[in-house]
Design an enzyme around this catalytic site. Sequence first.
Site, short mmCIF file in Angstrom:
data_model
loop_
_atom_site.label_atom_id
_atom_site.label_comp_id
_atom_site.label_asym_id
_atom_site.label_seq_id
_atom_site.Cartn_x
_atom_site.Cartn_y
_atom_site.Cartn_z
N ALA A 3 -35.51 -20.77 7.10
CA ALA A 3 -35.03 -21.97 6.41
C ALA A 3 -35.95 -23.16 6.63
O ALA A 3 -36.27 -23.90 5.69
CB ALA A 3 -33.61 -22.31 6.89
N GLU A 10 -41.48 -26.41 16.08
CA GLU A 10 -41.23 -24.99 16.31
C GLU A 10 -41.52 -24.63 17.78
O GLU A 10 -42.56 -24.99 18.32
CB GLU A 10 -42.11 -24.14 15.38
CG GLU A 10 -42.19 -22.67 15.69
CD GLU A 10 -40.84 -21.96 15.76
OE1 GLU A 10 -39.96 -22.23 14.93
OE2 GLU A 10 -40.67 -21.12 16.68
N ALA A 11 -40.58 -23.89 18.36
CA ALA A 11 -40.74 -23.50 19.77
C ALA A 11 -41.84 -22.46 19.96
O ALA A 11 -42.49 -22.42 21.01
CB ALA A 11 -39.42 -22.94 20.29
N HIS A 39 -28.18 -9.84 11.79
CA HIS A 39 -27.73 -10.83 10.82
C HIS A 39 -26.67 -11.76 11.41
O HIS A 39 -25.59 -11.92 10.83
CB HIS A 39 -27.14 -10.13 9.57
CG HIS A 39 -28.12 -9.25 8.86
ND1 HIS A 39 -27.73 -8.20 8.05
CD2 HIS A 39 -29.47 -9.26 8.82
CE1 HIS A 39 -28.79 -7.61 7.55
NE2 HIS A 39 -29.86 -8.23 8.01
C1 LIG Z 1 -35.71 -7.80 13.55
C2 LIG Z 1 -35.06 -8.41 12.34
C3 LIG Z 1 -35.06 -7.71 11.13
C4 LIG Z 1 -34.46 -8.27 10.00
N1 LIG Z 1 -34.60 -7.64 8.80
C5 LIG Z 1 -34.22 -8.30 7.67
C6 LIG Z 1 -34.56 -7.79 6.38
O1 LIG Z 1 -35.25 -6.78 6.25
N2 LIG Z 1 -34.13 -8.48 5.30
C7 LIG Z 1 -33.39 -9.62 5.40
O2 LIG Z 1 -32.99 -10.17 4.38
N3 LIG Z 1 -33.06 -10.12 6.61
C8 LIG Z 1 -33.51 -9.52 7.74
N4 LIG Z 1 -33.27 -10.08 8.95
C9 LIG Z 1 -32.49 -11.32 9.01
C10 LIG Z 1 -33.28 -12.55 8.58
O3 LIG Z 1 -34.65 -12.41 8.88
C11 LIG Z 1 -32.69 -13.76 9.28
O4 LIG Z 1 -31.33 -13.87 8.91
C12 LIG Z 1 -33.38 -15.06 8.91
O5 LIG Z 1 -34.77 -14.97 9.14
C13 LIG Z 1 -32.78 -16.19 9.74
O6 LIG Z 1 -33.30 -17.40 9.26
P1 LIG Z 1 -32.96 -18.78 9.96
O7 LIG Z 1 -33.78 -19.80 9.27
O8 LIG Z 1 -31.49 -18.94 10.01
O9 LIG Z 1 -33.44 -18.59 11.48
P2 LIG Z 1 -34.84 -18.15 12.05
O10 LIG Z 1 -35.71 -17.57 10.98
O11 LIG Z 1 -34.56 -17.28 13.23
O12 LIG Z 1 -35.52 -19.49 12.50
C14 LIG Z 1 -35.16 -20.25 13.62
C15 LIG Z 1 -36.43 -20.89 14.15
O13 LIG Z 1 -36.09 -21.94 15.04
C16 LIG Z 1 -36.92 -21.87 16.18
N5 LIG Z 1 -36.20 -22.52 17.28
C17 LIG Z 1 -35.06 -22.11 17.87
N6 LIG Z 1 -34.68 -22.99 18.82
C18 LIG Z 1 -35.59 -23.98 18.81
C19 LIG Z 1 -35.74 -25.17 19.57
N7 LIG Z 1 -34.88 -25.51 20.51
N8 LIG Z 1 -36.82 -25.98 19.32
C20 LIG Z 1 -37.71 -25.63 18.36
N9 LIG Z 1 -37.61 -24.51 17.61
C21 LIG Z 1 -36.57 -23.69 17.84
C22 LIG Z 1 -37.14 -20.38 16.37
O14 LIG Z 1 -38.26 -20.11 17.19
C23 LIG Z 1 -37.30 -19.91 14.93
O15 LIG Z 1 -38.63 -19.99 14.50
C24 LIG Z 1 -33.83 -9.54 10.10
C25 LIG Z 1 -33.83 -10.24 11.30
C26 LIG Z 1 -34.46 -9.70 12.41
C27 LIG Z 1 -34.49 -10.48 13.70
#
Ligand SMILES: Cc1cc2nc3c(=O)[nH]c(=O)nc-3n(C[C@H](O)[C@H](O)[C@H](O)COP(=O)(O)OP(=O)(O)OC[C@H]3O[C@@H](n4cnc5c(N)ncnc54)[C@H](O)[C@@H]3O)c2cc1C
Length: 545
Positions: free
Chosen positions: A19, A39-40, A475
């Site tokens: 996101a 980003e961490a 997820h």
């Molecule tokens: C192994 C794996 C396989 C998956 N396979 C699929 C797939 O094939 N297809 C699909 O649709 N979905 C898949 N998913 C799910 C999908 O990738 C996630 O739901 C999605 O990426 C989450 O997005 P997000 O933006 O909510 O969080 P994230 O993408 O996890 O982003 C959070 C970010 O915040 C950073 N962060 C956290 N805390 C802090 C802090 N205190 N200070 C600074 N930065 C911080 C983290 O390092 C990270 O970069 C998978 C997930 C994983 C882990």
Amino acid sequence: MNFPNQDRYDYIVVGAGTAGCVLAARLCEDPATRVCLIEAGGWDRHPFIHVPALVGAAIARASLNWRFMTEPQAALDNRCIPLPRGRVVGGSGSINGMVYFRGQPQDYDDWAAAGNPGWSWREVLPYFLRSEDNPECRGSPYHGQGGPIRVAHIPTPNPLNRVFLEAFAQVGGYGPCEDFTGPRPEGYGLRQGTIRAGRRDSSATAYLRPAKTRPNLTVLTDARVARVLIENGRALGVEAIVGGGRRRLLAGRETVLCAGAIQSPQILMLSGVGPPEELRRHGIEVRLASPGVGAHYRDHLSVPVLMETSDTQSYGLSLRTLPRAALNLAQYACGRGGPLASNVFESTAFIRSGPGADRPDLQMVFQPARRNRGTFPLPLGHGFVINSVGLYPRSRGRILLASADPLAAPRVEANLLADSADMAPLLAGLKLARRLFAAPAFARYRAVEVAPGPAVRSDADLEAYVRRMAVTVHHPLSTCRMGADADAVVDAALCVRGVASLRVVDGSIFPVMIGGNTNAPIVMVAEKAADLMLGRPPPPPIPGT
Ligand SMILES: Cc1cc2nc3c(=O)[nH]c(=O)nc-3n(C[C@H](O)[C@H](O)[C@H](O)COP(=O)(O)OP(=O)(O)OC[C@H]3O[C@@H](n4cnc5c(N)ncnc54)[C@H](O)[C@@H]3O)c2cc1C
């Protein structure tokens, strides 16, 4: 970094994950708007991230993964379940399986019905299309062209996928699905992935990379946000740990948490926003009592049927396939083609586990490869797997603080399978997977079931197997739920209820679960958030949908 005070921005975005990359890139399209993305983790340079077939190796890299674990799970034999999360630019989208899926149209109508105007299927579909660059479905009102993220089928799927689809036709009772992102994502078929020219297309590569050189965007990597600075009910920015020191970064307009479903609630609690008893337990001053922070945690559980065979058609390395492996390496090195350009998840089925289901509640994920063993980046030996995934679990968990230390991992009380109703779809999936492997299509492979194994037959034994083997498919959702009820953390504009100038934009805001993979829906959420924050009108619904 051309600003007189580099620590003052218009927007601060916390977390450069799926996101965060989308949102930061959209917010800085206006050159007058100063955006800081924090980003961490580090930049997404590791080669395992980018070669699709090395996804397992990327997940295994400690430097790219937060490697959270759940608390011991009572319904899963007291096991602690691994919760991989990307700790790198691109976030979990830099280590995920690259599968593209949006969920069922009814899922979003449920979002709207839960008190979230603007989030129905017809209203969110234009945002899915805006993010998509799909060269295969020109003219379809359900697909976008020219958006940042490439979405396409794997060009040369392993022939075993056809066998899986043939087996589905042979067992009967289910229909094929030509397009899992069309109007009716139900049935069995080949699936699409986010891979461009043989390389992972994440929101980091597709959105952030083209925006990176804009002078009004600052990306701070290896910087850990400790808390949001809140004064008189308004978010002013954040305090971050950078290079061992603390630094304040101020946001003139808004601070946005995009740290994902495990860490956005953690940061809110560290900032004094959350269940009062939980904050007090850790000596954190309560700035806003918000009982829903960290609550309503949910995730998809999966359980496999594992087969092994001496046939060498599956992906995997063995002595007999060394020449083929050398050829595959050359194919990838010369033209980024061949099996290394595949994410291995090439076909699937979304089906109803029983007559009572009003939409597909069970996903069968076919993997034309044996399970990886140990840390070796590719499967050794040959076989195939069907994972059964329950799509609408009733069990709810929560995120709690382990301590007030921002460097400590939060506690994840996932409560997986706590509701006994979540067992039924998994049992139905195991039984169907066995029927599929017993279908004539698979006969020529003479494969042997290694798990659950032929001795595991009764429902009681299968249940025990689920408790012994089930893991999540990564997820986690809904820990800062959007809604209008007392437990909702954000409103339909993703603003934190009770704190001005603070939003949450990531998987934590999902009001209810969606029936499938979560990456594309989170990109959609971030696209819509950008419009909401910039005061742009929503796009009109797509005619014909
Ligand atoms: C192994 C794996 C396989 C998956 N396979 C699929 C797939 O094939 N297809 C699909 O649709 N979905 C898949 N998913 C799910 C999908 O990738 C996630 O739901 C999605 O990426 C989450 O997005 P997000 O933006 O909510 O969080 P994230 O993408 O996890 O982003 C959070 C970010 O915040 C950073 N962060 C956290 N805390 C802090 C802090 N205190 N200070 C600074 N930065 C911080 C983290 O390092 C990270 O970069 C998978 C997930 C994983 C882990």
